[in-house]
Write an enzyme that holds these catalytic residues in place. Sequence first.
Site, mmCIF file in Angstrom:
data_model
loop_
_atom_site.group_PDB
_atom_site.id
_atom_site.type_symbol
_atom_site.label_atom_id
_atom_site.label_comp_id
_atom_site.label_asym_id
_atom_site.label_seq_id
_atom_site.Cartn_x
_atom_site.Cartn_y
_atom_site.Cartn_z
ATOM 1 C CB SER A 17 7.913 1.759 12.434
ATOM 2 O OG SER A 17 6.978 0.714 12.558
ATOM 3 C CE LYS A 37 -4.461 13.389 -11.206
ATOM 4 N NZ LYS A 37 -3.046 13.629 -10.879
#
Length: 322
Positions: free
Chosen positions: A123, A175
């Site tokens: 990764s 949000k």
Amino acid sequence: MTQTTPVETILDRRRLRRKVTFWRLFSLAAIVIALVVAAGRFSGAERNLTPHIARIEIKGLITGDRATIKLIKDVGESRASAVIVVINSPGGTVTGSERIYKALRQLAKKKPVVAVVDTLGASGGYVVALGANRIFAGDNALVGSIGVLLQLPNFAKLLDNIGVKVESFKSAPLKNEPNFFDPTSDAARAAMNSLVVDSFDWFKRLVKERRNLTDAELAAVSDGRVFTGHQALALKLIDAAGGEEEAKAWLETQKGVAKNLPIRDWKKPGVEGTLGLFSLATGALAAIGYPQAAELARKAEDARAASALDGLLAIWQVDAQQ
């Protein structure tokens, strides 16, 4: 005139011995510290005054911390003729891996840089390796895990079972989404997935460009799995099998680096951040002959670092296999 008793005389002598012992130990500690500081300064001066091959280690969880970026820049300004980046990392944050990759690309404009995957370059660890001019790995090292991960816990069901409701007042539907306390909405899931997809596309473009892969070759290696070094060579994820010796030989034959140059370690100064206690414990336990305890301290350090990671991750986890 006061006359001291034999008992008082013995006590005075013991106090005096304790004081003498204390100051002897204090003086010894001061000498040791002075020698360590002097050795550090001498080695630093030697690194900057004489040609050598610099060794930089990228290990553990990658965060792209300032000390690592500065270290890479300092190597670029040194008398090092070339750089070997030794990688043993499962990855870390996407942004941290990107920062180190970019720093290595800048370094490679000044000096030849080779990456050696010691045990694990997965990764974000593989992103770092892509910053080098050439990648080496042992036949049984683990390479790849090309993918991006975003994980967040959700306690909505648990809170519902115990009768707790967290009220949220927000300016827009997305949000603070997703959050720990409410079931993840389809809109929030789509928004988070778009972040993962965008970063994943960046990762794949980087691999395709740096490794000169076709679309078909990229598709074969970008499903998130890791490969052995032997497999990675056939899949064009690395350039050659081997370790530091092979990397040094390539630098000498292909990049004109002088033969028989010493390889010198470049390390970040001091013990950094909140992990200092674990780092000290690891080194101390290993030094006094307790390798198993040192390994436990190292795992505790990695676990604590993992708990501090936030945002999109490029990390290989055995239990997730992303």
